[in-house]
Design a protein around this motif. Structure first.
Motif, PDB file in Angstrom:
ATOM      1  N   ARG A   6       0.172   6.340  25.929  1.00 46.70           N
ATOM      2  CA  ARG A   6      -0.894   7.031  26.339  1.00 46.70           C
ATOM      3  C   ARG A   6      -2.044   5.998  25.761  1.00 46.70           C
ATOM      4  O   ARG A   6      -1.782   5.635  24.473  1.00 46.70           O
ATOM      5  N   LEU A   7      -3.050   5.773  26.396  1.00 47.16           N
ATOM      6  CA  LEU A   7      -3.894   4.723  25.722  1.00 47.16           C
ATOM      7  C   LEU A   7      -4.691   5.398  24.516  1.00 47.16           C
ATOM      8  O   LEU A   7      -5.109   6.272  24.520  1.00 47.16           O
ATOM      9  N   LYS A   8      -4.598   4.320  23.505  1.00 48.80           N
ATOM     10  CA  LYS A   8      -5.379   5.087  22.232  1.00 48.80           C
ATOM     11  C   LYS A   8      -6.618   4.111  22.497  1.00 48.80           C
ATOM     12  O   LYS A   8      -6.676   2.866  22.844  1.00 48.80           O
ATOM     13  N   HIS A   9      -7.669   4.833  22.007  1.00 41.35           N
ATOM     14  CA  HIS A   9      -9.174   4.179  21.847  1.00 41.35           C
ATOM     15  C   HIS A   9      -9.155   2.944  21.125  1.00 41.35           C
ATOM     16  O   HIS A   9      -8.530   2.507  19.882  1.00 41.35           O
ATOM     17  N   ILE A  10      -9.810   1.817  21.756  1.00 44.37           N
ATOM     18  CA  ILE A  10      -9.979   0.401  20.940  1.00 44.37           C
ATOM     19  C   ILE A  10     -11.478   0.044  20.679  1.00 44.37           C
ATOM     20  O   ILE A  10     -12.374   0.249  21.491  1.00 44.37           O
ATOM     21  N   SER A  11     -11.696   0.172  19.510  1.00 47.30           N
ATOM     22  CA  SER A  11     -13.062  -0.048  18.763  1.00 47.30           C
ATOM     23  C   SER A  11     -13.413  -1.410  18.697  1.00 47.30           C
ATOM     24  O   SER A  11     -12.854  -2.108  18.399  1.00 47.30           O
ATOM     25  N   ASN A  12     -14.712  -1.588  18.880  1.00 50.55           N
ATOM     26  CA  ASN A  12     -14.976  -2.887  18.693  1.00 50.55           C
ATOM     27  C   ASN A  12     -15.889  -3.084  17.454  1.00 50.55           C
ATOM     28  O   ASN A  12     -16.697  -4.219  17.246  1.00 50.55           O
ATOM     29  N   PHE A  13     -16.165  -2.244  16.692  1.00 49.79           N
ATOM     30  CA  PHE A  13     -16.677  -2.366  15.298  1.00 49.79           C
ATOM     31  C   PHE A  13     -15.842  -3.285  14.334  1.00 49.79           C
ATOM     32  O   PHE A  13     -14.589  -3.216  14.519  1.00 49.79           O
ATOM     33  N   PRO A  14     -16.356  -3.789  13.465  1.00 49.27           N
ATOM     34  CA  PRO A  14     -15.798  -4.545  12.549  1.00 49.27           C
ATOM     35  C   PRO A  14     -14.507  -3.952  11.462  1.00 49.27           C
ATOM     36  O   PRO A  14     -14.646  -2.808  11.317  1.00 49.27           O
ATOM     37  N   LEU A  15     -13.454  -4.854  11.260  1.00 47.58           N
ATOM     38  CA  LEU A  15     -12.342  -4.382  10.619  1.00 47.58           C
ATOM     39  C   LEU A  15     -12.799  -4.520   9.041  1.00 47.58           C
ATOM     40  O   LEU A  15     -13.271  -5.534   8.627  1.00 47.58           O
ATOM     41  N   ILE A  16     -12.541  -3.536   8.375  1.00 51.06           N
ATOM     42  CA  ILE A  16     -12.720  -3.478   6.827  1.00 51.06           C
ATOM     43  C   ILE A  16     -11.352  -3.357   6.170  1.00 51.06           C
ATOM     44  O   ILE A  16     -10.667  -2.532   6.563  1.00 51.06           O
ATOM     45  N   ASN A  17     -11.029  -4.346   5.197  1.00 53.33           N
ATOM     46  CA  ASN A  17      -9.890  -3.942   4.414  1.00 53.33           C
ATOM     47  C   ASN A  17     -10.029  -3.764   2.925  1.00 53.33           C
ATOM     48  O   ASN A  17     -10.874  -4.557   2.262  1.00 53.33           O
ATOM     49  N   ARG A  18      -9.447  -3.137   2.153  1.00 53.95           N
ATOM     50  CA  ARG A  18      -9.267  -2.790   0.721  1.00 53.95           C
ATOM     51  C   ARG A  18      -7.882  -2.760   0.458  1.00 53.95           C
ATOM     52  O   ARG A  18      -7.100  -2.376   1.008  1.00 53.95           O
ATOM     53  N   ASP A  19      -7.739  -3.367  -0.845  1.00 57.57           N
ATOM     54  CA  ASP A  19      -6.396  -3.245  -1.421  1.00 57.57           C
ATOM     55  C   ASP A  19      -6.155  -2.235  -2.743  1.00 57.57           C
ATOM     56  O   ASP A  19      -7.134  -2.024  -3.393  1.00 57.57           O
ATOM     57  N   PHE A  20      -4.979  -1.822  -2.835  1.00 57.09           N
ATOM     58  CA  PHE A  20      -4.786  -0.971  -4.225  1.00 57.09           C
ATOM     59  C   PHE A  20      -3.627  -1.705  -4.794  1.00 57.09           C
ATOM     60  O   PHE A  20      -2.495  -1.783  -3.881  1.00 57.09           O
ATOM     61  N   SER A  21      -3.405  -1.761  -5.931  1.00 55.66           N
ATOM     62  CA  SER A  21      -2.141  -2.253  -6.456  1.00 55.66           C
ATOM     63  C   SER A  21      -1.859  -1.123  -7.562  1.00 55.66           C
ATOM     64  O   SER A  21      -2.539  -0.803  -8.344  1.00 55.66           O
ATOM     65  N   LEU A  22      -1.008  -0.459  -7.120  1.00 52.92           N
ATOM     66  CA  LEU A  22      -0.395   0.733  -7.764  1.00 52.92           C
ATOM     67  C   LEU A  22       0.666   0.538  -8.581  1.00 52.92           C
ATOM     68  O   LEU A  22       1.907   0.167  -8.367  1.00 52.92           O
ATOM     69  N   VAL A  23       0.782   1.367  -9.994  1.00 55.47           N
ATOM     70  CA  VAL A  23       1.798   1.058 -10.718  1.00 55.47           C
ATOM     71  C   VAL A  23       2.435   2.393 -10.903  1.00 55.47           C
ATOM     72  O   VAL A  23       1.786   3.415 -11.140  1.00 55.47           O
ATOM     73  N   CYS A  24       3.762   2.256 -10.854  1.00 54.87           N
ATOM     74  CA  CYS A  24       4.354   3.712 -10.597  1.00 54.87           C
ATOM     75  C   CYS A  24       6.172   3.239 -11.330  1.00 54.87           C
ATOM     76  O   CYS A  24       6.121   2.242 -11.504  1.00 54.87           O
ATOM     77  N   ASP A  25       6.693   4.411 -11.212  1.00 56.05           N
ATOM     78  CA  ASP A  25       8.209   4.123 -11.757  1.00 56.05           C
ATOM     79  C   ASP A  25       8.880   3.140 -10.699  1.00 56.05           C
ATOM     80  O   ASP A  25       8.738   3.442  -9.511  1.00 56.05           O
ATOM     81  N   ARG A  26       9.466   2.243 -11.319  1.00 55.91           N
ATOM     82  CA  ARG A  26      10.338   1.431 -10.412  1.00 55.91           C
ATOM     83  C   ARG A  26      11.212   1.990  -9.642  1.00 55.91           C
ATOM     84  O   ARG A  26      11.673   1.369  -8.436  1.00 55.91           O
ATOM     85  N   SER A  27      11.825   3.165  -9.760  1.00 48.40           N
ATOM     86  CA  SER A  27      13.044   3.723  -9.126  1.00 48.40           C
ATOM     87  C   SER A  27      12.470   4.299  -7.798  1.00 48.40           C
ATOM     88  O   SER A  27      13.037   4.680  -6.834  1.00 48.40           O
ATOM     89  N   ILE A  28      10.993   4.383  -7.692  1.00 45.21           N
ATOM     90  CA  ILE A  28      10.216   5.103  -6.563  1.00 45.21           C
ATOM     91  C   ILE A  28      10.579   4.000  -5.241  1.00 45.21           C
ATOM     92  O   ILE A  28       9.907   2.681  -5.445  1.00 45.21           O
ATOM     93  N   PRO A  29      11.031   4.062  -3.998  1.00 50.34           N
ATOM     94  CA  PRO A  29      11.221   3.479  -3.153  1.00 50.34           C
ATOM     95  C   PRO A  29       9.708   2.851  -2.399  1.00 50.34           C
ATOM     96  O   PRO A  29       9.147   4.018  -2.207  1.00 50.34           O
ATOM     97  N   VAL A  30       9.315   1.544  -2.197  1.00 50.28           N
ATOM     98  CA  VAL A  30       8.358   1.256  -1.688  1.00 50.28           C
ATOM     99  C   VAL A  30       8.204   2.084  -0.295  1.00 50.28           C
ATOM    100  O   VAL A  30       7.231   2.495   0.080  1.00 50.28           O
ATOM    101  N   GLY A  31       9.354   2.167   0.673  1.00 47.47           N
ATOM    102  CA  GLY A  31       9.443   2.919   1.932  1.00 47.47           C
ATOM    103  C   GLY A  31       8.711   4.081   1.710  1.00 47.47           C
ATOM    104  O   GLY A  31       7.954   4.550   2.518  1.00 47.47           O
ATOM    105  N   ASN A  32       9.079   4.949   0.748  1.00 50.36           N
ATOM    106  CA  ASN A  32       8.376   6.366   0.716  1.00 50.36           C
ATOM    107  C   ASN A  32       6.862   6.332   0.588  1.00 50.36           C
ATOM    108  O   ASN A  32       6.331   7.035   1.173  1.00 50.36           O
ATOM    109  N   MET A  33       6.397   5.460  -0.312  1.00 50.31           N
ATOM    110  CA  MET A  33       5.078   4.981  -0.549  1.00 50.31           C
ATOM    111  C   MET A  33       4.282   4.894   0.818  1.00 50.31           C
ATOM    112  O   MET A  33       3.281   5.589   1.118  1.00 50.31           O
ATOM    113  N   LEU A  34       5.130   3.711   1.349  1.00 53.28           N
ATOM    114  CA  LEU A  34       4.431   3.484   2.835  1.00 53.28           C
ATOM    115  C   LEU A  34       4.453   4.663   3.905  1.00 53.28           C
ATOM    116  O   LEU A  34       3.618   4.767   4.480  1.00 53.28           O
TER     117      LEU A  34
END
Lengths: 337, 794
Positions: free
Chosen positions: B696-724
């Motif tokens: 089904r068509l999802k709305h396509i916006s013409n306003f600008p794209l904004i991106n932000r980064d986070f670098s997050l430190v946590c237990d290395r046993s936590i799979p990235v996939g779960n966070m994602l």
């Protein structure tokens, strides 16, 4: 705090920040933070005059090492971002393009797709069925009597006495006719099996496309029209066709169809064994016994069926000399088609 | 069957060239080949008469001849044993180019001039016969074209369909030729003198079951002298592909080929009991046949017995002990009609097929039994010095009478699509020797002859009509009466779209064999036991496959051995497992499998070094497939096992529908593969069911794209996939997506922890997003990450 310890800490900090950089902008920021006039490294240098003579020498040495390493790492990173631009400037457009890897559809799929689409044009849908079949669907219902030489025409792999690997996709015709009422018009492509030694000319498995058209007044003349349409679409509109009477248990009358050899134009060559003709397809009017075995009244319903191998026409059309090549999956073979 | 045209011409006249006749017979339903290619030198050859011959003065084996052709007289030195005064042969004069390297020239042979060559069949490419020079009939004119003679003496080869036993004979082919040329063919008479006491005083016939042997006839010919066959007979048989043995065996074979009726000859002196008894064999009974092999019999073998002692496997092969030998003088000829079914079984069980069994199992002419019997007796009298005893035995308790068939012209027209008239049909049926009785304007009652066991129903007669009319002459009807047929499902379009994606990702489609070894490796989702083939070609192909992966590994190995090491393969194919509840005893699955190895980016000037394939390439490809994008398929980490060094399961709900991962080196070694292979296989039936169209068509916006980064430190046993997955599940009042961008450990990150960088993209819908709004989004993201994974922002 001891200046040596601080140098070490700053080194660790830098390494971790460096590794967190993702963009050119990040690296520029990092460069500013560490190497600018008011940057971290410069501020450390400013502390040197406060130190004792011994400390001065050692701290100066370590600081220089730190500055050099930071400079090198950052400038290398920044350069790698700019590298592409540099190549652009000296571009030799005759260099080969970046190889784009495309996968290829197997030639048998291509041929079957083509056959399917030709028949789709004239109103045939596609039906499929299992490869392990009952003797009933594969033989008995198709009017192959037990203990009849007709069964010798097809060497069969058996699972049990009554279950086998289908020797043709005609078994699908039986399944569909058992399930649905006329009019029916479909083709059934698929894998079939024959207990034959594997060599350049024969294999224990291959593909077939069979077709069926069943309705109130289907005639042999329509069969001819359909087969002619297919052959001319598939092999080229200039091919001539020859229908000659033959024998299949499930059709009556039965015919074998030859097309004029498109390699020599009918004058005779090695491929057509100097006859000028290539055997391509078997067909005929559905035998009344087949209709009876699926519960249709042969007085009310008539129909035609046809069947052909896929490998053989593919071999003829593309000059493939060894049937085993279809199954070896040599990428030099796969990529040719 | 090989048909030697001069023999065929004993029964019918025709003017067709061998090629024309072969084509016409083919179009009438008997596929016929005429192989001989015309050679350019044929026109140089001449008919020659040997007018004198004498021994070469300087060579014992050579003859000096004078030959006469239409062009004059020539001296020839000839080495053939059969050259003699007055004979006619074929002469190759000076200048004839017999092969590219061999041209006939005038030359001296041991001091004598030779101006050409008398040729043997092999020398002009007619056959392999080099026994002597070609012998032509005395009446052949010197002016006759040799090309014509070659054509007249040609052999054509027929491939007879199993429904036409009548065509396995010279009579049968003469009959078909007569139909083609609108003439008749004639059978020779079978007259000969009879003497002595009637046969009945010497031998009796007892048929145990007339269903097995409806008719059994025999005759006695005495005072036979076993000798080599006359030349013409040898020639006829050899040209028909049968070896010449002696006059009696050859004459019996001659009648077999002539009439299609197999005959057997016994040495009557070796039949002791005076009674021929036709019965089923006892299980385990042993029999020494003519081929000098001992066969163990079953109740499916029909035996001809001397009293109780078997002397022949009825319709299949005679016995070693009762056969004709060089001392035989008294012959019992057997001519019978055995039921096709029993002969086929008998021959099949013993693995023993013969010219006889081939004809009996297809059905010989029950009314031809006596003709063949009389014909052989006549020929034994004429060519083997025999005298025929009075009378014959003919046990035929229940004569076979073909059932009359009702034939409707309207029905024939409806099936063929041609408007035939009563007269046309009548004419065809007359040519076919049918008995016809007209019932109405539409219907006739037809009795086909007994030599056509294939004609039992109206439809069989309709086939005869179209055969005689000529299938070529039926006008093609290209009208397509369209009733639209609905596809049962959209499955094929899913197959197509998956294939398209795989091609785009650089995967080649393979076709691998559906049979495998018994202990096949690498089952992924098929769990039942495998389906064994009871008569496999080899132990490597003894079971139906349960995974495509072994086939893909073999294909990879095949390519590696040819120095192709960068490979991406996939296949969609059938897998099998036993299912006792199914009528086919099997359940079939469609599976979708793939395997990759070698480099992802090959060596190229634009990159520093090739990039090897990794598990994540495979994962990326799979993630792009619809059932994964619809989230109906999930990938879950799984414990490595004997095949997989690293493994993920493909899940649909709670069900494992496939596996992908890295294959173990030890497994690969058994396929002769010495580099890493990443592979997957999944249940494609499930895939298709899950790949519902949710577009089904999802709305396509013409306003600008904004991106932000986070670098997050946590237990290395936590799979990235779960966070994602957590971040992906979040909803914001704008366009939103998240990517994982970087993984880091060490440095300032404490031991046991890891830093993961994510980039979040936002785009306002209907307006620009303010900094404050985005800060709010990021706080929310951090909050859930802190809660679920105890992260610390770096």
């Amino acid at each position: 705090m001891n200046i040596q310890v601080r140098i070490k800490e700053i080194r660790t900090e830098f390494d971790s920040e460096f590794s967190a950089c993702l963009s050119l902008e990040d690296f520029n920021n990092l460069q500013r933070k560490y190497l600018s006039r008011k940057g971290i490294v410069a501020s450390l240098f400013k502390e040197i005059p406060k130190l004792s003579a011994d400390e001065k020498r050692s701290a100066g040495k370590h600081l220089n090492v730190l500055r050099k390493s930071v400079e090198e790492k950052i400038s290398e990173a920044i350069q790698s971002f700019q590298k592409k631009k540099k190549i652009d400037l000296s571009m030799d457009v005759s260099l080969p393009g970046t190889p784009e890897i495309y996968g290829n559809k197997h030639i048998l799929s291509q041929v079957m797709d083509e056959i399917n689409s030709i028949f789709n044009e004239i109103g045939f849908s596609v039906e499929t069925g299992p490869e392990v079949e009952t003797d009933f669907n594969n033989f008995s219902s198709l009017n192959f009597p037990e203990n009849h030489p007709a069964r010798d025409m097809q060497d069969t792999f058996f699972i049990t006495k009554d279950v086998l690997l289908r020797t043709h996709t005609s078994s699908v015709q039986i399944r569909v006719m058992m399930d649905k009422e006329p009019p029916l018009r479909f083709i059934s492509p698929g894998r079939v099996y024959r207990n034959e030694a594997i060599n350049a000319r024969s294999h224990c498995m291959f593909h077939q496309v069979e077709g069926l058209y069943v309705d109130k007044n289907v005639t042999f003349a329509e069969l001819k029209g359909t087969v002619e349409y297919f052959c001319k679409r598939f092999f080229g509109k200039d091919v001539a066709l020859r229908f000659r009477p033959s024998f299949f248990p499930f059709t009556e009358p039965s015919a074998e169809v030859d097309i004029s050899c498109f390699l020599c134009g009918g004058s005779g060559c090695r491929v057509c064994k100097h006859t000028g003709w290539l055997e391509i397809l078997g067909c005929g009017m559905v035998d009344p016994n087949v209709f009876k075995s699926v519960g249709f009244d042969p007085e009310k319903i008539t129909g035609f069926a046809f069947g052909m191998g896929v490998e053989r026409p593919a071999m003829l059309k593309y000059g493939i000399t060894d049937i085993r090549m279809f199954w070896e999956n040599d990428i030099r073979f796969l990529h040719q088609f | 069957m090989k048909i030697y045209l001069p023999w065929l011409k004993d029964y019918i006249r025709f003017d067709d060239s061998p090629g024309e006749l072969a084509d016409k017979l083919t179009l009438l339903g008997t596929e016929t080949d005429y192989h001989l290619a015309q050679k350019t030198f044929f026109s140089d050859l001449r008919v020659a008469k040997v007018i004198s011959s004498k021994k070469h003065p300087n060579a014992d084996r050579l003859t000096l001849c004078k030959v006469q052709t239409k062009d004059g007289e020539f001296a020839v030195v000839c080495g053939a044993p059969n050259v003699r005064d007055g004979m006619k042969s074929v002469f190759a004069p000076i200048g004839t180019q017999l092969t590219p390297k061999f041209k006939i020239e005038k030359r001296k042979v041991r001091g004598e001039i030779s101006e050409g060559m008398l040729v043997a069949e092999d020398e002009i490419g007619l056959s392999d016969d080099h026994s002597g020079i070609i012998e032509l009939g005395e009446n052949v004119a010197l002016t006759k074209d040799v090309t014509e003679i070659i054509a007249e003496n040609a052999t054509i080869e027929t491939d007879v369909t199993p429904n036409r036993p009548d065509c396995l004979s010279y009579f049968g082919m003469a009959r078909e030729t007569a139909i083609l040329n609108n003439t008749n063919f004639s059978k020779p008479d079978t007259k000969y003198p009879e003497t002595g006491a009637p046969i009945g005083s010497e031998i009796k016939v007892k048929i145990e079951n007339p269903d097995d042997c409806p008719r059994y006839a025999c005759r006695i010919v005495e005072n036979v002298t076993i000798a080599p066959s006359p030349k013409w007979l040898q020639n006829y048989l050899v040209k028909s592909g049968i070896r010449s043995i002696n006059n009696v065996v050859d004459l019996s074979n001659f009648v077999l080929l002539e009439t299609g009726q197999p005959l057997h000859t016994f040495d009557l002196d070796l039949i002791k009991s005076g009674e021929i008894h036709i019965r089923r064999a006892k299980n385990g009974e042993k029999f020494l046949a003519l081929d000098e092999k001992e066969y163990e019999l079953t109740a499916d073998n029909l035996m001809i017995c001397d009293g109780d002692l078997p002397v022949a496997i009825g319709g299949v092969m005679g016995g070693e002990k009762s056969g004709v030998s060089k001392n035989t003088t008294k012959i019992l000829i057997e001519s019978a009609y055995f039921a096709p079914g029993i002969i086929r079984k008998s021959s099949k069980i013993l693995g023993l097929a013969s010219e006889s069994s081939k004809r009996f199992e297809r059905g010989v002419d029950p009314e031809g039994v006596i003709y063949a019997l009389e014909r052989l007796a006549q020929l034994l009298v004429q060519h083997a010095g025999g005298t025929a005893r009075s009378g014959r035995i003919d046990e035929y308790p229940n004569p076979i009478v073909p059932n009359p068939i009702e034939f409707r012209i309207s029905r024939a027209n409806r099936i063929i699509g041609v408007d035939f008239t009563m007269e046309q049909i009548h004419e065809y049926f007359r040519k076919l020797e049918f008995t016809v009785e007209k019932v109405s304007d539409d219907m006739m009652v037809v009795k086909p002859p007994t030599f056509r066991p294939d004609l039992e129903r109206e439809i069989d007669l309709i086939e005869e009509v179209v055969r005689l009319y000529g299938m070529q002459n039926v006008e093609s009807d290209l009208t397509v009466n369209f009733h639209v047929q609905f596809r049962t499902s959209e499955e094929n379009s899913i197959v197509d779209s998956v294939k398209q994606r795989m091609f785009g990702a650089g995967f080649d489609e393979t076709y691998t064999v559906s049979m495998d070894r018994e202990t096949a490796d690498l089952r992924t989702f098929v769990r039942g036991s495998s389906v064994p083939i009871s008569n496999p070609l080899s132990s490597d192909l003894s079971h139906m496959r349960q995974s495509i992966l072994p086939g893909l590994l073999r294909a990879i190995s095949f390519n590696l051995r040819r120095q192709h090491s960068d490979i991406r393969f996939f296949e969609i194919g059938t897998l099998f497992e036993s299912d006792k509840k199914s009528e086919t005893l099997a359940r079939e699955y469609q599976a979708f499998a793939g395997a990759i190895t070698g480099n992802y980016l090959m060596e190229h000037w634009s990159i520093e070094q090739p990039i090897p394939m990794s598990l994540f390439h495979l994962k990326g490809v799979l993630s792009g497939l619809s059932a994964f994008q619809n989230n109906s398929f999930q990938m879950l980490s799984a414990t490595p096992d004997e095949y997989w060094q690293a493994k993920m399961e493909i899940r649909h709900g709670d069900e494992t529908v496939g596996i992908f991962g890295i294959l173990r080196a030890e497994l690969l070694e058994s396929y002769d593969i010495d580099q890493q292979v990443f592979a997957f296989e999944m249940n494609f039936d499930q895939f298709k069911k899950s790949a519902v169209d949710v577009r089904r068509l999802k709305h396509i916006s013409n306003f600008p794209l904004i991106n932000r980064d986070f670098s997050l430190v946590c237990d290395r046993s936590i799979p990235v996939g779960n966070m994602l997955n957590l971040f992906k599940s979040l909803k914001f009042s704008c366009e939103y997506r998240v990517e994982f961008v970087k993984y880091f450990e060490g440095g300032s990150v404490p031991d046991g922890k890891a830093s993961r960088s994510f980039r979040f993209y936002f785009r306002g819908i209907g307006k620009n997003l303010t900094d404050a709004e985005i800060d709010g989004f990021m706080r929310k993201i951090l909050a859930v990450a802190e809660k679920d994974f105890q992260v610390v922002l770096r």
